[in-house]
Design an enzyme around this catalytic site. Structure first.
Site, short mmCIF file in Angstrom:
data_model
loop_
_atom_site.label_atom_id
_atom_site.label_comp_id
_atom_site.label_asym_id
_atom_site.label_seq_id
_atom_site.Cartn_x
_atom_site.Cartn_y
_atom_site.Cartn_z
N ASP A 80 0.81 -1.21 0.00
CA ASP A 80 0.00 0.00 0.00
C ASP A 80 0.86 1.27 0.00
OD1 ASP A 80 0.94 -0.40 2.60
OD2 ASP A 80 -1.02 -0.95 3.38
N ASN A 149 -7.23 -2.71 14.30
CA ASN A 149 -8.62 -3.07 13.96
C ASN A 149 -8.67 -4.32 13.08
OD1 ASN A 149 -7.63 -2.13 11.55
ND2 ASN A 149 -9.11 -0.46 11.30
N HIS A 151 -6.92 -4.79 10.22
CA HIS A 151 -6.69 -4.60 8.79
C HIS A 151 -5.40 -5.29 8.35
CE1 HIS A 151 -4.58 -0.42 9.46
NE2 HIS A 151 -3.67 -1.37 9.39
N GLU A 156 -9.57 -2.07 5.47
CA GLU A 156 -10.19 -1.78 6.76
C GLU A 156 -11.42 -2.67 6.96
OE1 GLU A 156 -8.34 -0.06 8.54
OE2 GLU A 156 -8.09 2.03 7.94
C1 F6R Z 1 1.54 -1.27 6.09
C2 F6R Z 1 0.34 -2.05 6.24
C3 F6R Z 1 -0.44 -2.07 7.50
C4 F6R Z 1 0.42 -2.27 8.75
C5 F6R Z 1 -0.44 -2.19 10.00
C6 F6R Z 1 0.36 -2.36 11.27
O1 F6R Z 1 2.08 -1.43 4.80
O2 F6R Z 1 -0.05 -2.67 5.30
O3 F6R Z 1 -1.42 -3.08 7.43
O4 F6R Z 1 1.04 -3.51 8.67
O5 F6R Z 1 -1.11 -0.96 10.04
O6 F6R Z 1 1.20 -1.27 11.42
P1 F6R Z 1 2.29 -1.21 12.60
O7 F6R Z 1 3.31 -2.24 12.26
O8 F6R Z 1 2.84 0.19 12.51
O9 F6R Z 1 1.56 -1.50 13.85
#
Ligand code: F6R
Length: 264
Positions: A80, A149, A151, A156
Protein backbone atom coordinates in the site's frame (compact mmCIF):
# COMPACT_ATOMS: atom_id res chain seq x y z
CA UNK A 1 13.17 -25.71 20.05
CA UNK A 2 16.18 -24.04 18.53
CA UNK A 3 17.01 -20.60 17.12
CA UNK A 4 14.71 -17.68 17.71
CA UNK A 5 11.58 -19.65 18.60
CA UNK A 6 10.23 -20.29 22.07
CA UNK A 7 7.27 -22.31 20.91
CA UNK A 8 5.59 -23.49 17.70
CA UNK A 9 1.82 -23.91 17.45
CA UNK A 10 -0.92 -24.64 14.97
CA UNK A 11 -3.97 -22.41 15.22
CA UNK A 12 -6.75 -23.15 12.71
CA UNK A 13 -4.19 -24.50 10.23
CA UNK A 14 -1.88 -21.48 10.64
CA UNK A 15 1.68 -22.06 11.87
CA UNK A 16 2.45 -19.73 14.77
CA UNK A 17 5.89 -19.09 16.20
CA UNK A 18 6.16 -17.44 19.58
CA UNK A 19 9.45 -15.62 20.12
CA UNK A 20 10.64 -13.98 23.30
CA UNK A 21 11.13 -10.43 22.02
CA UNK A 22 10.73 -8.01 19.13
CA UNK A 23 14.37 -8.67 18.17
CA UNK A 24 13.85 -12.43 18.05
CA UNK A 25 10.65 -12.00 16.02
CA UNK A 26 12.53 -9.76 13.56
CA UNK A 27 15.44 -12.20 13.21
CA UNK A 28 13.15 -15.16 12.66
CA UNK A 29 11.20 -13.25 9.99
CA UNK A 30 14.35 -11.99 8.25
CA UNK A 31 15.67 -15.55 8.15
CA UNK A 32 12.50 -16.73 6.39
CA UNK A 33 12.58 -13.91 3.80
CA UNK A 34 16.31 -14.32 3.11
CA UNK A 35 15.88 -18.09 2.75
CA UNK A 36 13.20 -17.41 0.13
CA UNK A 37 15.62 -15.17 -1.79
CA UNK A 38 18.37 -17.80 -1.66
CA UNK A 39 16.11 -20.72 -2.61
CA UNK A 40 14.38 -18.81 -5.44
CA UNK A 41 16.56 -15.88 -6.54
CA UNK A 42 13.86 -14.55 -8.88
CA UNK A 43 11.15 -14.53 -6.21
CA UNK A 44 8.37 -11.98 -6.15
CA UNK A 45 8.29 -10.57 -2.62
CA UNK A 46 5.40 -8.62 -1.13
CA UNK A 47 6.39 -6.09 1.53
CA UNK A 48 4.62 -4.25 4.32
CA UNK A 49 5.55 -1.01 6.06
CA UNK A 50 4.66 0.40 9.51
CA UNK A 51 6.54 0.03 12.77
CA UNK A 52 6.50 -3.77 13.05
CA UNK A 53 8.77 -4.88 10.16
CA UNK A 54 11.51 -2.27 10.70
CA UNK A 55 13.58 -4.73 12.77
CA UNK A 56 13.14 -7.40 10.09
CA UNK A 57 14.40 -5.06 7.36
CA UNK A 58 17.37 -4.10 9.54
CA UNK A 59 18.24 -7.74 10.03
CA UNK A 60 17.83 -8.46 6.29
CA UNK A 61 20.30 -5.65 5.55
CA UNK A 62 22.73 -7.09 8.11
CA UNK A 63 22.51 -10.56 6.54
CA UNK A 64 22.91 -9.02 3.07
CA UNK A 65 26.03 -7.15 4.15
CA UNK A 66 27.56 -10.20 5.84
CA UNK A 67 26.60 -12.89 3.35
CA UNK A 68 26.08 -10.99 0.07
CA UNK A 69 22.68 -12.47 -0.82
CA UNK A 70 21.78 -11.60 -4.43
CA UNK A 71 18.67 -9.43 -4.92
CA UNK A 72 19.34 -8.60 -8.59
CA UNK A 73 16.49 -10.80 -9.89
CA UNK A 74 14.08 -10.20 -7.03
CA UNK A 75 10.92 -8.22 -7.75
CA UNK A 76 8.94 -6.53 -5.00
CA UNK A 77 5.38 -5.30 -4.57
CA UNK A 78 4.37 -3.21 -1.58
CA UNK A 79 0.96 -3.63 -0.04
CA UNK A 80 0.00 0.00 0.00
CA UNK A 81 0.78 3.70 -0.16
CA UNK A 82 -0.93 6.75 1.29
CA UNK A 83 -2.92 8.91 -1.11
CA UNK A 84 -2.15 11.57 -1.91
CA UNK A 85 1.48 11.76 -0.85
CA UNK A 86 4.68 12.81 -2.55
CA UNK A 87 7.29 10.11 -3.05
CA UNK A 88 9.96 12.21 -1.33
CA UNK A 89 7.77 12.86 1.73
CA UNK A 90 9.55 11.07 4.58
CA UNK A 91 6.24 9.49 5.63
CA UNK A 92 5.54 7.97 2.22
CA UNK A 93 5.91 4.23 2.02
CA UNK A 94 8.15 4.71 -1.03
CA UNK A 95 10.56 6.70 1.16
CA UNK A 96 10.23 4.17 4.01
CA UNK A 97 11.12 1.21 1.77
CA UNK A 98 14.05 3.01 0.22
CA UNK A 99 15.36 4.15 3.59
CA UNK A 100 14.88 0.84 5.45
CA UNK A 101 15.73 -1.66 2.73
CA UNK A 102 16.08 -0.89 -0.94
CA UNK A 103 19.01 1.53 -0.86
CA UNK A 104 21.01 -1.04 1.14
CA UNK A 105 20.52 -4.15 -0.99
CA UNK A 106 21.19 -3.22 -4.64
CA UNK A 107 17.93 -4.20 -6.19
CA UNK A 108 17.18 -2.84 -9.68
CA UNK A 109 14.75 0.07 -9.33
CA UNK A 110 12.61 -1.32 -12.19
CA UNK A 111 11.96 -4.38 -10.04
CA UNK A 112 10.35 -2.33 -7.25
CA UNK A 113 6.60 -1.73 -7.29
CA UNK A 114 4.81 0.59 -4.86
CA UNK A 115 1.44 2.18 -5.62
CA UNK A 116 1.94 5.75 -6.84
CA UNK A 117 0.68 8.17 -4.20
CA UNK A 118 1.15 11.04 -6.66
CA UNK A 119 -1.02 9.57 -9.42
CA UNK A 120 -3.50 11.95 -11.00
CA UNK A 121 -5.66 8.99 -12.08
CA UNK A 122 -6.12 6.74 -9.05
CA UNK A 123 -8.50 4.32 -10.77
CA UNK A 124 -5.95 3.76 -13.51
CA UNK A 125 -3.14 3.40 -10.96
CA UNK A 126 -5.10 0.68 -9.10
CA UNK A 127 -5.84 -1.14 -12.35
CA UNK A 128 -2.20 -0.92 -13.45
CA UNK A 129 -1.01 -2.26 -10.09
CA UNK A 130 -3.38 -5.23 -10.37
CA UNK A 131 -2.19 -5.87 -13.89
CA UNK A 132 1.48 -5.74 -12.86
CA UNK A 133 0.82 -8.24 -10.06
CA UNK A 134 -0.96 -10.52 -12.51
CA UNK A 135 1.68 -10.16 -15.25
CA UNK A 136 4.42 -11.10 -12.81
CA UNK A 137 2.57 -14.26 -11.77
CA UNK A 138 1.60 -13.17 -8.25
CA UNK A 139 3.58 -13.02 -5.04
CA UNK A 140 5.76 -15.87 -3.74
CA UNK A 141 6.07 -14.55 -0.20
CA UNK A 142 3.96 -11.74 1.23
CA UNK A 143 4.98 -10.05 4.48
CA UNK A 144 2.11 -8.62 6.53
CA UNK A 145 1.60 -6.65 9.70
CA UNK A 146 -1.83 -6.26 11.29
CA UNK A 147 -3.69 -3.10 12.27
CA UNK A 148 -5.25 -2.67 15.72
CA UNK A 149 -8.62 -3.07 13.96
CA UNK A 150 -7.53 -6.24 12.11
CA UNK A 151 -6.69 -4.60 8.79
CA UNK A 152 -4.13 -6.15 6.45
CA UNK A 153 -2.65 -3.84 3.86
CA UNK A 154 -5.12 -0.99 4.26
CA UNK A 155 -8.15 -3.26 3.94
CA UNK A 156 -10.19 -1.78 6.76
CA UNK A 157 -13.09 -3.61 8.46
CA UNK A 158 -15.98 -3.60 5.99
CA UNK A 159 -19.16 -5.38 4.93
CA UNK A 160 -17.34 -7.37 2.25
CA UNK A 161 -13.78 -8.38 1.33
CA UNK A 162 -12.42 -6.14 -1.44
CA UNK A 163 -10.56 -8.35 -3.92
CA UNK A 164 -8.38 -6.03 -5.95
CA UNK A 165 -6.11 -3.02 -5.49
CA UNK A 166 -8.34 -0.09 -4.65
CA UNK A 167 -8.56 3.35 -3.08
CA UNK A 168 -9.34 3.12 0.63
CA UNK A 169 -10.85 5.61 3.05
CA UNK A 170 -8.74 5.14 6.19
CA UNK A 171 -10.57 4.44 9.46
CA UNK A 172 -10.26 7.05 12.21
CA UNK A 173 -8.54 4.33 14.32
CA UNK A 174 -5.90 3.83 11.61
CA UNK A 175 -5.37 7.58 11.23
CA UNK A 176 -4.86 7.87 14.99
CA UNK A 177 -2.53 4.84 15.10
CA UNK A 178 -0.39 6.21 12.25
CA UNK A 179 -0.31 9.79 13.56
CA UNK A 180 2.81 8.76 15.53
CA UNK A 181 4.78 8.85 12.27
CA UNK A 182 3.59 12.37 11.34
CA UNK A 183 4.02 15.78 12.98
CA UNK A 184 0.30 15.82 13.79
CA UNK A 185 -2.85 13.77 13.19
CA UNK A 186 -4.06 16.38 10.67
CA UNK A 187 -1.11 15.54 8.42
CA UNK A 188 -2.02 11.86 8.04
CA UNK A 189 -3.52 11.38 4.55
CA UNK A 190 -7.15 10.24 4.77
CA UNK A 191 -6.87 7.78 1.90
CA UNK A 192 -4.54 5.08 0.64
CA UNK A 193 -4.09 2.79 -2.34
CA UNK A 194 -4.06 -0.80 -1.11
CA UNK A 195 -3.77 -4.28 -2.56
CA UNK A 196 -7.07 -6.06 -2.07
CA UNK A 197 -7.71 -9.14 0.03
CA UNK A 198 -7.82 -11.21 -3.18
CA UNK A 199 -4.35 -9.98 -4.16
CA UNK A 200 -3.01 -10.90 -0.73
CA UNK A 201 -4.73 -14.30 -0.64
CA UNK A 202 -3.25 -15.19 -4.05
CA UNK A 203 0.26 -15.03 -2.55
CA UNK A 204 1.79 -18.47 -2.40
CA UNK A 205 3.10 -17.93 1.14
CA UNK A 206 2.19 -15.37 3.77
CA UNK A 207 4.34 -14.27 6.69
CA UNK A 208 2.68 -12.10 9.33
CA UNK A 209 4.59 -10.30 12.09
CA UNK A 210 2.85 -9.19 15.26
CA UNK A 211 4.46 -7.39 18.18
CA UNK A 212 3.32 -5.89 21.47
CA UNK A 213 0.47 -6.12 24.00
CA UNK A 214 -1.77 -3.82 21.97
CA UNK A 215 -2.04 -6.52 19.26
CA UNK A 216 -2.63 -9.48 21.63
CA UNK A 217 -6.42 -9.37 21.39
CA UNK A 218 -6.74 -8.79 17.64
CA UNK A 219 -4.29 -11.57 16.70
CA UNK A 220 -6.11 -14.02 18.98
CA UNK A 221 -9.44 -13.12 17.28
CA UNK A 222 -7.74 -13.38 13.86
CA UNK A 223 -6.54 -16.91 14.55
CA UNK A 224 -9.47 -18.32 16.52
CA UNK A 225 -12.49 -16.12 15.75
CA UNK A 226 -14.99 -16.38 12.94
CA UNK A 227 -14.00 -15.32 9.43
CA UNK A 228 -15.57 -11.98 8.65
CA UNK A 229 -14.78 -8.82 6.64
CA UNK A 230 -15.29 -6.96 9.91
CA UNK A 231 -11.92 -8.48 10.88
CA UNK A 232 -10.13 -8.59 7.50
CA UNK A 233 -7.12 -10.61 8.71
CA UNK A 234 -9.42 -13.48 9.77
CA UNK A 235 -9.56 -14.57 6.12
CA UNK A 236 -5.99 -15.85 6.51
CA UNK A 237 -7.53 -18.93 8.15
CA UNK A 238 -8.54 -19.94 4.61
CA UNK A 239 -5.01 -19.68 3.15
CA UNK A 240 -2.97 -22.87 3.09
CA UNK A 241 0.48 -21.46 3.83
CA UNK A 242 0.46 -18.78 6.52
CA UNK A 243 3.13 -18.34 9.18
CA UNK A 244 2.58 -15.86 12.02
CA UNK A 245 5.49 -14.77 14.19
CA UNK A 246 4.59 -13.25 17.54
CA UNK A 247 6.66 -11.77 20.27
CA UNK A 248 5.82 -12.78 23.82
CA UNK A 249 3.54 -9.80 24.50
CA UNK A 250 1.52 -10.27 21.33
CA UNK A 251 1.19 -13.99 22.11
CA UNK A 252 -0.47 -13.48 25.49
CA UNK A 253 -4.11 -14.09 24.46
CA UNK A 254 -3.23 -16.70 21.84
CA UNK A 255 -1.55 -18.78 24.53
CA UNK A 256 -4.60 -18.29 26.74
CA UNK A 257 -6.82 -19.92 24.10
CA UNK A 258 -7.27 -23.68 24.60
CA UNK A 259 -7.82 -24.28 20.86
CA UNK A 260 -4.24 -24.23 19.68
CA UNK A 261 -2.15 -27.34 19.17
CA UNK A 262 1.40 -27.26 20.42
CA UNK A 263 3.88 -28.71 17.94
CA UNK A 264 7.07 -30.35 19.06
C1 F6R B 1 1.54 -1.27 6.09
C2 F6R B 1 0.34 -2.05 6.24
C3 F6R B 1 -0.44 -2.07 7.50
C4 F6R B 1 0.42 -2.27 8.75
C5 F6R B 1 -0.44 -2.19 10.00
C6 F6R B 1 0.36 -2.36 11.27
O1 F6R B 1 2.08 -1.43 4.80
O2 F6R B 1 -0.05 -2.67 5.30
O3 F6R B 1 -1.42 -3.08 7.43
O4 F6R B 1 1.04 -3.51 8.67
O5 F6R B 1 -1.11 -0.96 10.04
O6 F6R B 1 1.20 -1.27 11.42
P1 F6R B 1 2.29 -1.21 12.60
O7 F6R B 1 3.31 -2.24 12.26
O8 F6R B 1 2.84 0.19 12.51
O9 F6R B 1 1.56 -1.50 13.85
Amino acid sequence: MKGHTKMRLKANGITVYVTKSYEEMSKKAAGIVMAQVIIKPDSILGFATGGTPIGMYKEMVRIYQNDGVDFSQIKTFNLDEYFPIKRDNQQSYAYYMDHNLFKHIHIPSNNIHIPDGESCDVALECETYNEQLYQNGGIDLQVLGIGNNGHIGFNEPDVCFEARTHLVQLDQETIEANARFFASEEEVPRQAISMGIGNIMHSRKILMLVSGKSKANIISKTLFGSISPTLPASILQLHNDVTVILDEEAAEEVLGNPEYTRLL
